[in-house]
Design an enzyme around this catalytic site. Structure first.
Site, PDB file in Angstrom:
ATOM      1  N   THR A 326      -8.374 -49.982  -6.711  1.00 33.92           N
ATOM      2  CA  THR A 326      -7.674 -48.717  -6.468  1.00 33.92           C
ATOM      3  C   THR A 326      -7.893 -47.701  -7.590  1.00 33.92           C
ATOM      4  O   THR A 326      -8.478 -48.004  -8.626  1.00 33.92           O
ATOM      5  CB  THR A 326      -6.167 -48.970  -6.295  1.00 33.92           C
ATOM      6  OG1 THR A 326      -5.675 -49.701  -7.434  1.00 33.92           O
ATOM      7  CG2 THR A 326      -5.898 -49.771  -5.039  1.00 33.92           C
ATOM      8  N   ASP A 327      -7.372 -46.483  -7.356  1.00 33.98           N
ATOM      9  CA  ASP A 327      -7.526 -45.378  -8.306  1.00 33.98           C
ATOM     10  C   ASP A 327      -6.256 -45.164  -9.117  1.00 33.98           C
ATOM     11  O   ASP A 327      -5.985 -44.052  -9.578  1.00 33.98           O
ATOM     12  CB  ASP A 327      -7.860 -44.079  -7.553  1.00 33.98           C
ATOM     13  CG  ASP A 327      -9.000 -44.270  -6.573  1.00 33.98           C
ATOM     14  OD1 ASP A 327     -10.024 -44.830  -6.977  1.00 33.98           O
ATOM     15  OD2 ASP A 327      -8.857 -43.874  -5.403  1.00 33.98           O
ATOM     16  N   THR A 352      -2.226 -43.073 -12.966  1.00 31.29           N
ATOM     17  CA  THR A 352      -2.941 -42.505 -11.824  1.00 31.29           C
ATOM     18  C   THR A 352      -4.252 -41.935 -12.340  1.00 31.29           C
ATOM     19  O   THR A 352      -4.264 -41.048 -13.192  1.00 31.29           O
ATOM     20  CB  THR A 352      -2.110 -41.430 -11.104  1.00 31.29           C
ATOM     21  OG1 THR A 352      -2.891 -40.843 -10.065  1.00 31.29           O
ATOM     22  CG2 THR A 352      -1.601 -40.357 -12.051  1.00 31.29           C
ATOM     23  N   ARG A 353      -5.360 -42.475 -11.857  1.00 34.54           N
ATOM     24  CA  ARG A 353      -6.657 -42.132 -12.449  1.00 34.54           C
ATOM     25  C   ARG A 353      -7.197 -40.790 -11.961  1.00 34.54           C
ATOM     26  O   ARG A 353      -7.942 -40.135 -12.678  1.00 34.54           O
ATOM     27  CB  ARG A 353      -7.667 -43.246 -12.153  1.00 34.54           C
ATOM     28  CG  ARG A 353      -7.266 -44.578 -12.769  1.00 34.54           C
ATOM     29  CD  ARG A 353      -8.356 -45.628 -12.650  1.00 34.54           C
ATOM     30  NE  ARG A 353      -7.909 -46.892 -13.219  1.00 34.54           N
ATOM     31  CZ  ARG A 353      -7.363 -47.873 -12.532  1.00 34.54           C
ATOM     32  NH1 ARG A 353      -7.199 -47.740 -11.228  1.00 34.54           N
ATOM     33  NH2 ARG A 353      -6.977 -48.982 -13.112  1.00 34.54           N
ATOM     34  N   VAL A 354      -6.854 -40.400 -10.756  1.00 36.34           N
ATOM     35  CA  VAL A 354      -7.362 -39.126 -10.234  1.00 36.34           C
ATOM     36  C   VAL A 354      -6.241 -38.185  -9.816  1.00 36.34           C
ATOM     37  O   VAL A 354      -6.490 -37.039  -9.465  1.00 36.34           O
ATOM     38  CB  VAL A 354      -8.313 -39.352  -9.031  1.00 36.34           C
ATOM     39  CG1 VAL A 354      -9.536 -40.117  -9.457  1.00 36.34           C
ATOM     40  CG2 VAL A 354      -7.603 -40.059  -7.893  1.00 36.34           C
TER      41      VAL A 354
END
Length: 475
Positions: A326-327, A352-354
């Protein structure tokens, strides 16, 4: 049943490949003949039970039966279709169905208009677009600190009874104000849990924009295994064919992995770590990578997989598998939950990466200020335990942190638009010890009322200045 038998005879008369059941072990069936046939083809037994092809070789075909009772040795089976498909269409919205397309809500037959492959291939890289549009959830802790953008894959991880399903449901229900279709996937749940979700959606008015796909602990393991793929296929239909945003909630992939482990062991697959088969990572990565944003219509499919971390151990095999796919992830902390904070999202473990792409520069700045304020609050709280006299700065850190935590604490069903959240948080961060703020419920109500006044003629800055002035906050 008569219709199924008529369909069986029709397929035989058309000359479709036919085989005979030579061995049965629960839902795992070996069939002699049936060639030529490919993996994932749909088959029909002479008693009306459906199944799909798991593997083929020169001697026999391995089939997973999807019926509630085992088929009999000697039964005849015929090829039904080349691919495993699910019924789709606008008529599914507002319905509660099984993964096989059987209605579970006493609202009559499904009004499906088409079909969609269950094991579809994810869009290629050149078909995708950068994710940059915020998916509002109405939850301040999430929207402000760990935002999610449309098309993102974000895991919700936590221990049992830690609020995972509640948070996922809150996110889904808030989408009733948008054009998005929300698909809830309940995998091997108790009937009471399914009824509770449906009742909650009906009371909230969200069911009219939702689809619930459910299996109970008494349903076939094969049916429960197919549930998330069916949900994803229905989401893809609205995303790719109807040009609508879709959100798919998988509750939960831990149960799904355990079901797949049992299926694999029964079918003779060699076990690996924790007795899971070697392709356990693939079955989830191939599912979650189907989410994203399409370049041709700018619409999205967002995936929210729920994962159980037993004892809060997020380093266990399954949680780390999902985290690597997941992102980002919202980690729900049991200790935070026991303190009464809802949702119990850990501000130190969640990421949260994006999601930050959906924030404006101002929102990014506010998120940084919140993190610093909460960090200063935790440090000041440690100092306060020593019983020594606290400095003015430390006391102010305690004050701001206490108010912030109260604002970020939201009960299920309590939701605030993003602008109301910003008004609240910026006012609190800019307040001083001399500021006379009302109680939290009144402050939230005032922020909600003021946020509704933001328009093209009255900017956010104007409303923020009025809101701060009301409580004597400068800055």
């Amino acid at each position: 049943m008569n219709n199924a038998k008529e369909e069986f005879q029709k397929l035989v008369n058309e000359g479709q490949p036919v085989g005979e059941v030579i061995a049965v072990h629960k839902f795992f069936v070996k069939v002699k003949g049936l060639h030529p046939i490919s993996v994932q083809s749909l088959v029909l037994f002479d008693d009306g039970t459906q199944g799909y092809v798991r593997a083929t070789n020169s001697e026999y075909v391995s089939i997973f039966s999807m019926g509630p009772t085992p088929v009999l040795v000697g039964a005849v089976v015929v090829k039904y279709s080349e691919r495993l498909v699910t019924p789709v269409g606008e008529g599914l919205i507002g319905r509660v169905i099984s993964p096989l397309g059987v209605p579970l809500d006493d609202k009559g037959p499904l009004k499906a208009t088409s079909t969609w492959p269950i094991f579809n291939v994810a869009p290629a890289i050149h078909e995708r677009e950068v994710l940059n549009e915020l998916l509002e959830t109405g939850v301040a802790m999430v929207d402000s600190l760990f935002p999610i953008v449309k098309g993102q894959r974000l895991a919700i991880i936590g221990d049992m009874k830690g609020g995972k399903t509640t948070l996922a449901t809150q996110v889904g229900m808030y989408q009733k104000n948008s054009d998005a279709v929300v698909i809830y996937t309940l995998i091997a749940k108790r009937q009471g849990d399914i009824d509770e979700l449906v009742t909650t959606l009906e009371k909230n008015g969200s069911l009219s924009k939702s689809i619930v796909i459910a299996t109970t602990i008494f349903d076939s393991l094969v049916t429960s295994y197919l549930a998330p793929y069916v949900a994803c296929a229905i989401g893809e239909y609205f995303w790719q064919e109807k040009d609508r945003d879709a959100v798919v909630i998988y509750d939960d992939l831990t149960s799904h992995a355990q079901i797949y482990r049992e299926i694999s062991l029964i079918s003779g697959t060699n076990p690996g770590r924790d007795s899971y088969p070697g392709d356990i990572f693939y079955i989830h990565s191939s599912l979650l990578e189907r989410a994203g944003k399409l370049h041709r219509n700018h619409k999205t499919l967002t995936a929210l997989p729920v994962v159980l971390a037993g004892g809060g151990d997020v380093t266990a095999f399954l949680p780390t598998n999902i985290i690597s796919i997941t992102d980002g992830q919202w980690i729900l902390d049991s200790e935070v939950f026991k303190e009464g904070f809802r949702p119990a999202v850990s501000s130190s473990l969640s990421v949260t990466r994006v999601g930050g792409r959906g924030h404006t520069n101002r929102q990014k700045d506010v998120a940084g200020r919140i993190q610093r304020a909460l960090s200063a609050y935790r440090q000041a709280l440690e100092y306060s335990h020593f019983g020594a006299e606290l400095s003015t700065v430390t006391m102010n850190d305690l004050r701001i942190g206490t108010i912030l935590k109260a604002v970020l604490n939201q009960l299920p069903g309590e939701a605030y638009p993003l602008l109301a959240q910003q008004l609240l948080i910026e006012t609190i961060l800019d307040s001083t010890a001399d500021t006379k703020l009302p109680d939290i419920s009144e402050l939230k109500a005032q922020a909600l009322m003021h946020s509704e006044g933001i328009s093209s003629s009255l900017s956010y800055e104007d409303v923020l200045a009025l809101f701060k002035k009301q409580y004597g906050v400068k800055g």
